[in-house]
Design a protein around this motif. Structure first.
Motif, PDB file in Angstrom:
ATOM      1  N   PHE A  44       0.836  -1.209   0.000  1.00 21.93           N
ATOM      2  CA  PHE A  44       0.000   0.000   0.000  1.00 21.93           C
ATOM      3  C   PHE A  44       0.870   1.258   0.000  1.00 21.93           C
ATOM      4  O   PHE A  44       0.532   2.250  -0.659  1.00 21.93           O
ATOM      5  CB  PHE A  44      -0.925  -0.006   1.215  1.00 21.93           C
ATOM      6  CG  PHE A  44      -1.817   1.193   1.274  1.00 21.93           C
ATOM      7  CD1 PHE A  44      -2.967   1.262   0.514  1.00 21.93           C
ATOM      8  CD2 PHE A  44      -1.495   2.275   2.095  1.00 21.93           C
ATOM      9  CE1 PHE A  44      -3.791   2.383   0.559  1.00 21.93           C
ATOM     10  CE2 PHE A  44      -2.311   3.398   2.151  1.00 21.93           C
ATOM     11  CZ  PHE A  44      -3.462   3.443   1.377  1.00 21.93           C
ATOM     12  N   THR A  45       1.971   1.228   0.736  1.00 20.04           N
ATOM     13  CA  THR A  45       2.893   2.375   0.728  1.00 20.04           C
ATOM     14  C   THR A  45       3.437   2.625  -0.670  1.00 20.04           C
ATOM     15  O   THR A  45       3.524   3.777  -1.126  1.00 20.04           O
ATOM     16  CB  THR A  45       4.048   2.124   1.700  1.00 20.04           C
ATOM     17  OG1 THR A  45       3.520   1.914   3.022  1.00 20.04           O
ATOM     18  CG2 THR A  45       5.000   3.307   1.737  1.00 20.04           C
ATOM     19  N   PHE A  46       3.794   1.541  -1.357  1.00 18.67           N
ATOM     20  CA  PHE A  46       4.311   1.695  -2.722  1.00 18.67           C
ATOM     21  C   PHE A  46       3.257   2.297  -3.645  1.00 18.67           C
ATOM     22  O   PHE A  46       3.524   3.261  -4.384  1.00 18.67           O
ATOM     23  CB  PHE A  46       4.771   0.342  -3.251  1.00 18.67           C
ATOM     24  CG  PHE A  46       5.063   0.336  -4.718  1.00 18.67           C
ATOM     25  CD1 PHE A  46       6.211   0.917  -5.224  1.00 18.67           C
ATOM     26  CD2 PHE A  46       4.160  -0.243  -5.624  1.00 18.67           C
ATOM     27  CE1 PHE A  46       6.478   0.926  -6.592  1.00 18.67           C
ATOM     28  CE2 PHE A  46       4.412  -0.243  -6.980  1.00 18.67           C
ATOM     29  CZ  PHE A  46       5.586   0.347  -7.464  1.00 18.67           C
ATOM     30  N   PHE A  47       2.030   1.740  -3.597  1.00 18.34           N
ATOM     31  CA  PHE A  47       0.969   2.257  -4.472  1.00 18.34           C
ATOM     32  C   PHE A  47       0.635   3.717  -4.145  1.00 18.34           C
ATOM     33  O   PHE A  47       0.460   4.546  -5.042  1.00 18.34           O
ATOM     34  CB  PHE A  47      -0.295   1.392  -4.330  1.00 18.34           C
ATOM     35  CG  PHE A  47      -0.151   0.011  -4.905  1.00 18.34           C
ATOM     36  CD1 PHE A  47       0.516  -0.200  -6.101  1.00 18.34           C
ATOM     37  CD2 PHE A  47      -0.681  -1.083  -4.245  1.00 18.34           C
ATOM     38  CE1 PHE A  47       0.646  -1.473  -6.632  1.00 18.34           C
ATOM     39  CE2 PHE A  47      -0.550  -2.363  -4.765  1.00 18.34           C
ATOM     40  CZ  PHE A  47       0.120  -2.550  -5.958  1.00 18.34           C
ATOM     41  N   SER A  48       0.539   4.022  -2.847  1.00 16.70           N
ATOM     42  CA  SER A  48       0.198   5.394  -2.472  1.00 16.70           C
ATOM     43  C   SER A  48       1.307   6.364  -2.849  1.00 16.70           C
ATOM     44  O   SER A  48       1.039   7.518  -3.234  1.00 16.70           O
ATOM     45  CB  SER A  48      -0.090   5.471  -0.974  1.00 16.70           C
ATOM     46  OG  SER A  48       1.041   5.069  -0.211  1.00 16.70           O
ATOM     47  N   LEU A  49       2.565   5.934  -2.772  1.00 14.55           N
ATOM     48  CA  LEU A  49       3.674   6.800  -3.164  1.00 14.55           C
ATOM     49  C   LEU A  49       3.634   7.096  -4.662  1.00 14.55           C
ATOM     50  O   LEU A  49       3.861   8.238  -5.097  1.00 14.55           O
ATOM     51  CB  LEU A  49       5.004   6.138  -2.782  1.00 14.55           C
ATOM     52  CG  LEU A  49       6.275   6.975  -3.001  1.00 14.55           C
ATOM     53  CD1 LEU A  49       6.245   8.205  -2.105  1.00 14.55           C
ATOM     54  CD2 LEU A  49       7.519   6.138  -2.728  1.00 14.55           C
ATOM     55  N   VAL A  50       3.329   6.063  -5.463  1.00 11.06           N
ATOM     56  CA  VAL A  50       3.202   6.279  -6.909  1.00 11.06           C
ATOM     57  C   VAL A  50       2.032   7.216  -7.189  1.00 11.06           C
ATOM     58  O   VAL A  50       2.131   8.126  -8.038  1.00 11.06           O
ATOM     59  CB  VAL A  50       3.012   4.928  -7.630  1.00 11.06           C
ATOM     60  CG1 VAL A  50       2.759   5.162  -9.118  1.00 11.06           C
ATOM     61  CG2 VAL A  50       4.232   4.039  -7.437  1.00 11.06           C
ATOM     62  N   PHE A  51       0.925   7.043  -6.484  1.00 10.79           N
ATOM     63  CA  PHE A  51      -0.239   7.906  -6.679  1.00 10.79           C
ATOM     64  C   PHE A  51       0.071   9.355  -6.324  1.00 10.79           C
ATOM     65  O   PHE A  51      -0.254  10.287  -7.088  1.00 10.79           O
ATOM     66  CB  PHE A  51      -1.401   7.388  -5.833  1.00 10.79           C
ATOM     67  CG  PHE A  51      -2.566   8.329  -5.770  1.00 10.79           C
ATOM     68  CD1 PHE A  51      -3.345   8.585  -6.885  1.00 10.79           C
ATOM     69  CD2 PHE A  51      -2.881   8.988  -4.585  1.00 10.79           C
ATOM     70  CE1 PHE A  51      -4.419   9.466  -6.838  1.00 10.79           C
ATOM     71  CE2 PHE A  51      -3.944   9.866  -4.520  1.00 10.79           C
ATOM     72  CZ  PHE A  51      -4.716  10.107  -5.646  1.00 10.79           C
ATOM     73  N   VAL A  52       0.693   9.563  -5.177  1.00 10.49           N
ATOM     74  CA  VAL A  52       1.034  10.923  -4.756  1.00 10.49           C
ATOM     75  C   VAL A  52       1.990  11.567  -5.748  1.00 10.49           C
ATOM     76  O   VAL A  52       1.865  12.759  -6.095  1.00 10.49           O
ATOM     77  CB  VAL A  52       1.639  10.898  -3.337  1.00 10.49           C
ATOM     78  CG1 VAL A  52       2.276  12.245  -2.986  1.00 10.49           C
ATOM     79  CG2 VAL A  52       0.575  10.539  -2.315  1.00 10.49           C
ATOM     80  N   THR A  53       2.941  10.804  -6.246  1.00 12.21           N
ATOM     81  CA  THR A  53       3.910  11.339  -7.215  1.00 12.21           C
ATOM     82  C   THR A  53       3.207  11.748  -8.505  1.00 12.21           C
ATOM     83  O   THR A  53       3.416  12.867  -9.019  1.00 12.21           O
ATOM     84  CB  THR A  53       4.984  10.284  -7.504  1.00 12.21           C
ATOM     85  OG1 THR A  53       5.640   9.934  -6.283  1.00 12.21           O
ATOM     86  CG2 THR A  53       6.010  10.823  -8.503  1.00 12.21           C
ATOM     87  N   GLN A  54       2.370  10.849  -9.057  1.00 14.15           N
ATOM     88  CA  GLN A  54       1.689  11.171 -10.319  1.00 14.15           C
ATOM     89  C   GLN A  54       0.725  12.346 -10.143  1.00 14.15           C
ATOM     90  O   GLN A  54       0.640  13.228 -11.010  1.00 14.15           O
ATOM     91  CB  GLN A  54       0.931   9.942 -10.831  1.00 14.15           C
ATOM     92  CG  GLN A  54       1.829   8.816 -11.302  1.00 14.15           C
ATOM     93  CD  GLN A  54       1.051   7.719 -12.014  1.00 14.15           C
ATOM     94  OE1 GLN A  54      -0.128   7.871 -12.315  1.00 14.15           O
ATOM     95  NE2 GLN A  54       1.719   6.611 -12.303  1.00 14.15           N
ATOM     96  N   LEU A  55      -0.011  12.365  -9.023  1.00 15.21           N
ATOM     97  CA  LEU A  55      -0.962  13.449  -8.800  1.00 15.21           C
ATOM     98  C   LEU A  55      -0.249  14.789  -8.633  1.00 15.21           C
ATOM     99  O   LEU A  55      -0.678  15.813  -9.193  1.00 15.21           O
ATOM    100  CB  LEU A  55      -1.810  13.146  -7.561  1.00 15.21           C
ATOM    101  CG  LEU A  55      -2.910  14.156  -7.237  1.00 15.21           C
ATOM    102  CD1 LEU A  55      -3.923  14.218  -8.380  1.00 15.21           C
ATOM    103  CD2 LEU A  55      -3.603  13.797  -5.924  1.00 15.21           C
ATOM    104  N   THR A  56       0.861  14.806  -7.900  1.00 12.86           N
ATOM    105  CA  THR A  56       1.624  16.056  -7.699  1.00 12.86           C
ATOM    106  C   THR A  56       2.191  16.568  -9.012  1.00 12.86           C
ATOM    107  O   THR A  56       2.111  17.778  -9.316  1.00 12.86           O
ATOM    108  CB  THR A  56       2.750  15.822  -6.684  1.00 12.86           C
ATOM    109  OG1 THR A  56       2.207  15.328  -5.460  1.00 12.86           O
ATOM    110  CG2 THR A  56       3.507  17.109  -6.410  1.00 12.86           C
TER     111      THR A  56
END
Length: 561
Positions: free
Chosen positions: A460-472
């Motif tokens: 979940f940390t990996f997926f959320s980190l990718v999400f935060v990166t793409q969204l930012t």
């Protein structure tokens, strides 16, 4: 090993067991001094000389009260002479004999030794001789040899008819086809007469080959499909009734092979939809026997499961879009209803649920565009995952995880370009459904709670980190690079603070460790990627902010004594 051999071995073992029982009865008679009847042992009414026993608890026990301990049953060693010389030797050499007959026909034709009528007559006489000798061997209880000879006779009849029609042109296609059907009927009758799986397999192989052995200037797909489907139904019924596992599998494979071979050489033929119709009928019949019988259930379950893939492939390759959609919707509804009706039979409802999931999976791929497919597969996967844990179905768990992984991959390869887009919505669905999956494992499987929480938390940390990166990066797409990377670092720090806060709130140490790991990752990013491209004031702001967060985070790890 065929049915007759198994029955013979059981009779031998039963005779040995009866002999041992007789010996036991004789020993009991010597000990008790009383008559012994056949069947159940008769306890004598008058007690004979008891043996004194010193144990107080067993003072009144006599010899007649004790039950004799039976000797352990000894399995007989494998009779390799019977296996090799009586079972497999005739099977090998009947094949050699038939090959010799084929070559004999070929040599007689090439060298003109015999005219066509004599060659065909010799073929039919040979077949009649094999059938006659086979019946004799069966009468004398030489079952394996008799079955091999009878099967060889059917094979020679099919070959002789093929030669008379295709090689020598002595009869037309209608008569040749009729004769071949007669030989198949004879094979079916012999199968029923002697309960021989070997005969049945020889007959079914020859039966499916018959249409390809008949040359016709105007072949009819209606006759071909009707004949092959009817042949499959007959031999599948025989396989279920006589519990012939190999015949069951052979019938399934041969029908699909015959239809595929026909379609490979005439894909544009008019009426090709009949090929798909035959496969749909096959799937329906396989499903019917799976629900109504209990013979070799694992094989039946695997066959029905494979039939779902094969049937959809045929339907997708031949039918139009509307017909495909209706077929898939009908399949989903059918398996949903059957799962409800058979919910008390777990070994069957599991397979029904899996097949229903496959139909839904195919429907999503067929009906919806790729843009929405990832989110739909995630929802299907997590729903199936919950149902699999609730009803304890291992196969459904595997399939649901597979579907969820496909949906996850589709989300990962479709990056966020606009913050207010369906891609962002898909990412939110991924994160939410992933958390639900962890909660499902936590609720239903206490044995792996900690492992599920650890592995799930890291993923979940990996997926959320990718999400935060793409969204930012999508939100700051119009800014210069140094500003974008600055905002990304702040986003990572914010995520780390949130994760550490959740760990403190829920007293979850793993979350605190993951949050610290995100802070370290942010520091590594600043040193390796950001320093050469950002100005001194931004460097100061980033390092001051990161340092303060790190110090505050380190403080929370101190505990009061």
């Amino acid at each position: 090993m065929d049915q007759d051999s198994k029955i013979y071995e059981l009779e031998v073992k039963l005779a040995a067991l009866e002999k041992e029982v007789s010996l036991l009865k004789a020993k009991v008679k010597d000990i008790e001094g009383s008559p012994v009847e056949t069947g159940f042992r008769k306890v004598p009414t008058k007690q004979t000389s008891p043996i004194p026993i010193t144990d107080n608890k067993a003072r009144h026990e006599t010899v007649t009260d004790r039950k004799p301990i039976p000797e352990p049953f000894k399995t007989e060693p494998t009779d390799w002479e019977k296996v090799l010389l009586q079972t497999w030797l005739p099977r090998l050499f009947i094949f050699v004999f038939i090959v010799g007959i084929v070559w004999g026909f070929k040599a007689a034709s090439d060298y003109g030794w015999l005219n066509d009528g004599v060659k065909i007559s010799l073929g039919y006489l040979t077949a009649a001789g094999l059938l006659f000798i086979g019946f004799k061997q069966m009468h004398h209880k030489r079952e394996v040899l008799g079955q091999v000879l009878l099967g060889g006779g059917i094979s020679v009849l099919i070959l002789a008819t093929f030669s008379m029609h295709s090689l020598y042109g002595m009869i037309g296609p209608i008569l040749a086809f009729t004769l071949q059907v007669v030989w198949i009927i004879v094979g079916v009758w012999l199968t029923m007469r002697f309960s021989s799986q070997g005969l049945a397999i020889i007959s079914v192989v020859g039966g499916f080959l018959v249409p390809f052995l008949i040359e016709s200037s105007d072949p009819s797909i209606y006759i071909f499909v009707g004949y092959e489907t009817l042949l499959f139904l007959v031999f599948l019924f025989l396989a279920i009734r006589l519990r012939f596992l190999y015949l069951y599998v052979s019938s399934f494979l041969l029908l699909n092979g015959a239809l595929l071979f026909y379609y490979a050489f005439s894909p544009e033929v008019e009426g090709s939809y009949l090929l798909s119709t035959a496969v749909i009928i096959q799937h329906a019949v396989l499903l019917y026997f799976f629900l109504t019988t209990d013979h070799f259930m694992k094989v039946q379950a695997g066959t029905v499961f494979s039939s779902v893939f094969i049937t959809y492939t045929w339907v997708y390759g031949i039918f139009q879009d509307l017909s495909i959609t209706l077929y898939l919707l009908f399949g989903i509804a059918t398996y949903a209803v059957l799962s409800f009706l058979w919910k008390q039979q777990k070994h069957k409802v599991d397979q029904l649920a899996i097949n229903g999931l496959l139909f839904l999976f195919f429907f999503l791929f067929h009906f919806f565009s790729e843009e929405y497919l990832g989110a739909l597969l995630l929802l299907q996967g997590i729903g199936a995952f919950y149902a699999a844990f609730k009803y304890k179905s291992l196969a459904s768990k595997v399939l649901s995880v597979f579907i969820f992984l496909i949906g996850t991959m589709m989300v990962l390869v479709d990056p966020i370009k606009d913050p207010l887009s369906f891609e962002t919505f898909q990412w939110l669905i991924l994160l939410v459904t992933f958390v639900i999956g962890i909660m499902v494992v936590w609720q239903f499987n206490q044995a792996v709670r900690n492992k599920a929480l650890t592995i799930g938390g890291l993923l979940f940390t990996f997926f959320s980190l990718v999400f935060v990166t793409q969204l930012t990066m999508a939100v700051t797409s119009d800014l210069p690079y140094e500003n974008r990377t600055l905002w990304l670092s702040f986003a990572w720090m914010t995520q780390a603070v949130v994760v550490i806060g959740v760990g403190i709130w829920k007293r979850f140490n793993l979350a605190k460790y993951i949050g610290v790991g995100l802070l370290v990752l942010t520091l590594v990013k600043l040193i390796l990627l950001d320093l050469p491209f950002i100005s001194i004031q931004f460097k100061a702001i980033l390092f001051i902010a990161l340092g303060l967060i790190g110090l505050i985070a380190s403080r929370v790890f101190y505990k009061k004594k």
